[in-house]
Design an enzyme around this catalytic site. Sequence first.
Site, PDB file in Angstrom:
ATOM      1  N   ASP A   1      -9.944  15.281 -20.749  1.00  0.00           N
ATOM      2  CA  ASP A   1      -9.774  13.710 -20.885  1.00  0.00           C
ATOM      3  C   ASP A   1      -9.120  13.272 -22.274  1.00  0.00           C
ATOM      4  OD1 ASP A   1     -10.104  11.041 -19.829  1.00  0.00           O
ATOM      5  OD2 ASP A   1     -11.679  10.723 -20.988  1.00  0.00           O
TER       6      ASP A   1
ATOM      7  N   GLU B   1     -15.844   8.118 -29.583  1.00  0.00           N
ATOM      8  CA  GLU B   1     -16.160   6.957 -28.706  1.00  0.00           C
ATOM      9  C   GLU B   1     -17.737   6.600 -28.848  1.00  0.00           C
ATOM     10  OE1 GLU B   1     -13.283   6.533 -25.197  1.00  0.00           O
ATOM     11  OE2 GLU B   1     -14.083   8.784 -25.208  1.00  0.00           O
TER      12      GLU B   1
ATOM     13  N   LYS C   1       0.519   4.168 -32.064  1.00  0.00           N
ATOM     14  CA  LYS C   1      -0.367   3.619 -33.113  1.00  0.00           C
ATOM     15  C   LYS C   1       0.518   3.454 -34.106  1.00  0.00           C
ATOM     16  CE  LYS C   1      -4.805   4.478 -31.569  1.00  0.00           C
ATOM     17  NZ  LYS C   1      -5.284   3.062 -31.282  1.00  0.00           N
TER      18      LYS C   1
ATOM     19  N   ASP D   1       0.878  -1.201  -0.041  1.00  0.00           N
ATOM     20  CA  ASP D   1      -0.044   0.087  -0.183  1.00  0.00           C
ATOM     21  C   ASP D   1       0.931   1.310   0.065  1.00  0.00           C
ATOM     22  OD1 ASP D   1      -1.590   2.373   0.856  1.00  0.00           O
ATOM     23  OD2 ASP D   1      -2.974   0.995   1.803  1.00  0.00           O
TER      24      ASP D   1
ATOM     25  N   HIS E   1      -4.649  13.621 -26.505  1.00  0.00           N
ATOM     26  CA  HIS E   1      -4.691  12.737 -27.563  1.00  0.00           C
ATOM     27  C   HIS E   1      -4.666  13.714 -28.711  1.00  0.00           C
ATOM     28  CE1 HIS E   1      -4.797   9.479 -24.741  1.00  0.00           C
ATOM     29  NE2 HIS E   1      -6.176   9.610 -24.689  1.00  0.00           N
TER      30      HIS E   1
ATOM     31  N   LYS F   1     -18.113  11.217 -26.484  1.00  0.00           N
ATOM     32  CA  LYS F   1     -18.570  10.026 -26.003  1.00  0.00           C
ATOM     33  C   LYS F   1     -20.015   9.799 -26.802  1.00  0.00           C
ATOM     34  CE  LYS F   1     -15.907   9.288 -22.048  1.00  0.00           C
ATOM     35  NZ  LYS F   1     -15.170   8.119 -22.503  1.00  0.00           N
TER      36      LYS F   1
ATOM     37  N   LYS G   1      -1.673   8.758 -18.189  1.00  0.00           N
ATOM     38  CA  LYS G   1      -2.457   9.867 -18.142  1.00  0.00           C
ATOM     39  C   LYS G   1      -3.495   9.586 -16.858  1.00  0.00           C
ATOM     40  CE  LYS G   1      -6.456   9.440 -20.872  1.00  0.00           C
ATOM     41  NZ  LYS G   1      -7.388   9.805 -21.993  1.00  0.00           N
TER      42      LYS G   1
ATOM     43  N   HIS H   1      -1.008   6.983 -25.713  1.00  0.00           N
ATOM     44  CA  HIS H   1      -1.019   5.591 -26.478  1.00  0.00           C
ATOM     45  C   HIS H   1      -1.202   5.893 -28.022  1.00  0.00           C
ATOM     46  CE1 HIS H   1      -5.252   5.571 -25.500  1.00  0.00           C
ATOM     47  NE2 HIS H   1      -5.500   4.910 -26.365  1.00  0.00           N
TER      48      HIS H   1
HETATM   49  P1  NAP Z   1      -7.953   0.889 -11.194  1.00  0.00           P
HETATM   50  O1  NAP Z   1      -8.592  -0.119 -12.063  1.00  0.00           O
HETATM   51  O2  NAP Z   1      -8.671   1.857 -10.400  1.00  0.00           O
HETATM   52  O3  NAP Z   1      -6.427   0.631 -10.781  1.00  0.00           O
HETATM   53  C1  NAP Z   1      -5.673   1.353 -10.100  1.00  0.00           C
HETATM   54  C2  NAP Z   1      -4.905   0.800  -9.265  1.00  0.00           C
HETATM   55  O4  NAP Z   1      -4.295   1.405  -8.080  1.00  0.00           O
HETATM   56  C3  NAP Z   1      -5.351  -0.608  -8.476  1.00  0.00           C
HETATM   57  O5  NAP Z   1      -4.616  -1.827  -8.645  1.00  0.00           O
HETATM   58  C4  NAP Z   1      -5.102  -0.184  -6.924  1.00  0.00           C
HETATM   59  O6  NAP Z   1      -4.662  -1.103  -6.237  1.00  0.00           O
HETATM   60  C5  NAP Z   1      -3.970   0.951  -7.144  1.00  0.00           C
HETATM   61  N1  NAP Z   1      -3.830   1.490  -5.938  1.00  0.00           N
HETATM   62  C6  NAP Z   1      -4.611   2.636  -5.621  1.00  0.00           C
HETATM   63  N2  NAP Z   1      -4.299   2.931  -4.197  1.00  0.00           N
HETATM   64  C7  NAP Z   1      -3.280   2.362  -3.995  1.00  0.00           C
HETATM   65  C8  NAP Z   1      -2.320   2.497  -3.085  1.00  0.00           C
HETATM   66  N3  NAP Z   1      -2.689   3.290  -1.682  1.00  0.00           N
HETATM   67  N4  NAP Z   1      -1.276   1.667  -2.945  1.00  0.00           N
HETATM   68  C9  NAP Z   1      -1.081   0.699  -3.814  1.00  0.00           C
HETATM   69  N5  NAP Z   1      -1.853   0.627  -4.772  1.00  0.00           N
HETATM   70  C10 NAP Z   1      -2.987   1.394  -5.033  1.00  0.00           C
HETATM   71  O7  NAP Z   1      -7.498   2.126 -12.495  1.00  0.00           O
HETATM   72  P2  NAP Z   1      -7.021   1.816 -13.987  1.00  0.00           P
HETATM   73  O8  NAP Z   1      -7.955   1.920 -14.696  1.00  0.00           O
HETATM   74  O9  NAP Z   1      -6.255   0.659 -13.959  1.00  0.00           O
HETATM   75  O10 NAP Z   1      -5.955   3.166 -14.288  1.00  0.00           O
HETATM   76  C11 NAP Z   1      -4.821   3.301 -13.577  1.00  0.00           C
HETATM   77  C12 NAP Z   1      -4.183   4.871 -14.217  1.00  0.00           C
HETATM   78  O11 NAP Z   1      -4.317   4.584 -15.520  1.00  0.00           O
HETATM   79  C13 NAP Z   1      -5.279   5.931 -13.964  1.00  0.00           C
HETATM   80  O12 NAP Z   1      -4.709   7.203 -13.353  1.00  0.00           O
HETATM   81  C14 NAP Z   1      -6.002   6.083 -15.158  1.00  0.00           C
HETATM   82  O13 NAP Z   1      -6.574   7.128 -15.362  1.00  0.00           O
HETATM   83  C15 NAP Z   1      -5.021   5.831 -16.021  1.00  0.00           C
HETATM   84  N6  NAP Z   1      -5.503   5.088 -17.279  1.00  0.00           N
HETATM   85  C16 NAP Z   1      -6.370   4.074 -17.429  1.00  0.00           C
HETATM   86  C17 NAP Z   1      -6.709   3.706 -18.713  1.00  0.00           C
HETATM   87  C18 NAP Z   1      -7.614   2.376 -18.706  1.00  0.00           C
HETATM   88  O14 NAP Z   1      -7.999   1.880 -19.699  1.00  0.00           O
HETATM   89  N7  NAP Z   1      -7.984   1.823 -17.489  1.00  0.00           N
HETATM   90  C19 NAP Z   1      -6.202   4.304 -19.676  1.00  0.00           C
HETATM   91  C20 NAP Z   1      -5.576   5.441 -19.860  1.00  0.00           C
HETATM   92  C21 NAP Z   1      -5.031   5.697 -18.539  1.00  0.00           C
HETATM   93  P3  NAP Z   1      -5.561  -2.269  -5.693  1.00  0.00           P
HETATM   94  O15 NAP Z   1      -5.707  -3.439  -6.623  1.00  0.00           O
HETATM   95  O16 NAP Z   1      -4.686  -2.668  -4.282  1.00  0.00           O
HETATM   96  O17 NAP Z   1      -6.834  -1.504  -5.392  1.00  0.00           O
END
Ligand code: NAP
Length: 488
Positions: free
Chosen positions: A237, A218, A184, A96, A242, A342, A150, A180
């Site tokens: 966003d 989207e 591409k 954590d 992008h 969206k 991001k 990303h």
């Molecule tokens: P997510 O599913 O909410 O995952 C966030 C991760 O952060 C979880 O694995 C969580 O761990 C971890 N986390 C949160 N608090 C923590 C702490 N105190 N200590 C350790 N780990 C902690 O989010 P996500 O969709 O994967 O996105 C991650 C980042 O990438 C974000 O900033 C998002 O904006 C960006 N992003 C995501 C996407 C996408 O397609 N998902 C695309 C572009 C950018 P736990 O598993 O322990 O809860």
Amino acid sequence: MIPSTEIDNGLPLDMVIFGGMGDLAMRKLMPALYMAYLHGNLPATTRILSTGRQDFDRDAYLAHVGEHSRSFISAANFNEKTWDGFLKLLEYVRLDVQAAPSFGALAQASRAGAQRVFYLSTAPTLFTTICDKLAAAGLVDAHSRVVLEKPLGHDLPSAIEINEAVGKHFAESQIYRIDHYLGKETVQNLMVLRFGNSILEPLWRAPNISSVQITVAEEIGVGSRAGFYDSTGAMRDMLQNHLLQLLCIVAMEPPTSLNADAVRDEKLKVLRSLRRFTLADIARDTIRGQYTHGVSGNQEVPGYLEEKNVPADSKTETFVALRAHVDTWRWSKVPFYLRTGKRMQRRSSKIVVEFANPPFPLFPDAPGGVANRLVIELQPEEAIKLQIMAKQPGTGMQMQQVTLNLDLQSAFQQRRAEAYERLLIDVVRGRLTHFMRRDELEAAWAWADPIIEGWGTLGEKPHAYAAGSWGPAESFALLARDGFAWVE
Ligand code: NAP
């Protein structure tokens, strides 16, 4: 298979993923790493250390990856033996990042003398803590690299704050800010198309080019991201990052080399040349939209205000279209129309470069509209098409539009890697060209912030558009005013 000398620098590679259980890690990073492994693009010494807060042991983590990640690898690429080999690279470190007094557990898991790549796939609010604690644990050295996801800030001050916090421990040459879209194949190919050929470049300017359109549409709504999205909106966003990055690739001058800084210097010049919007410009040249109830993919879907976790009086834009100008000799008076939203009619991302029509209408039966367009399709399929006029076979001189399809799929036998795979390989090989430099990021915010503030000052509600449409009518009027139309 590439020779291992290209990827092996003699140091064992420890790829540390923060947020290793998260959505991005499962849907994109693990499949991308698997593909890189499958094709021999990871050093033989690679280990992937995933961190997360769950009380998992290694087996439980591997089961989680199997359950949540495997399905994102196509059947054609999936191979049980390779998968098992890939899983052997994975370790799980329970951490954590806020609660842990130190990163001792991670320091123990990481090999002494390893090259460490830290992938920060968490909310950016954790970046400062992560970087501080990595440094305190002695995990950052001259070989380390850090990858930032991001959103890189909410505005210019918050972007500067992130950059300062990360920059305290990592030199700029160690920081990989991911967008990303820059991974591409077609976007990278646009650079080759422009600068590897001599026929396009003389035409690639005003007045030969009359307008440029960039659309990232989207089909999906905000879904489970509503809480995050409502304080963000389409401008922050999508457009600020992008779409501006795509605009840079279209508008940049030829770099002096393919060196990362040479390319990024040219992109920075474009960002700095973007005309600033006055309040009057914002009122006239930007359109905000918000989707209402409609039909998307043959299904009735709720409007944005009916989505869970969206305040009933939200003014957040789920759509934005605007007319921008790059104030340089090359682009004088050429409008750049940018649009993203969206719940649009379908998922579609494309760049359309419209060339000026011939100055004299020699052929009386010429169809109206734009004669020549270069269309670069990024999603759902990647393609490059050139629309030209040709003579219809027959005795007359009738003209018809035909499309020269630079069909990349059939021209090349090589596999086309996904953006995340390509970018991760770039990180492993230390290639920064397709990542944003700090000054680029800050220049993009410096341009976007006054627009967002201006919307606040004007206080207008976004225009409504039905889910499943191409956005509010006002966005069509924005182009019609100049004699153009969106190319769907
Ligand atoms: P997510 O599913 O909410 O995952 C966030 C991760 O952060 C979880 O694995 C969580 O761990 C971890 N986390 C949160 N608090 C923590 C702490 N105190 N200590 C350790 N780990 C902690 O989010 P996500 O969709 O994967 O996105 C991650 C980042 O990438 C974000 O900033 C998002 O904006 C960006 N992003 C995501 C996407 C996408 O397609 N998902 C695309 C572009 C950018 P736990 O598993 O322990 O809860």
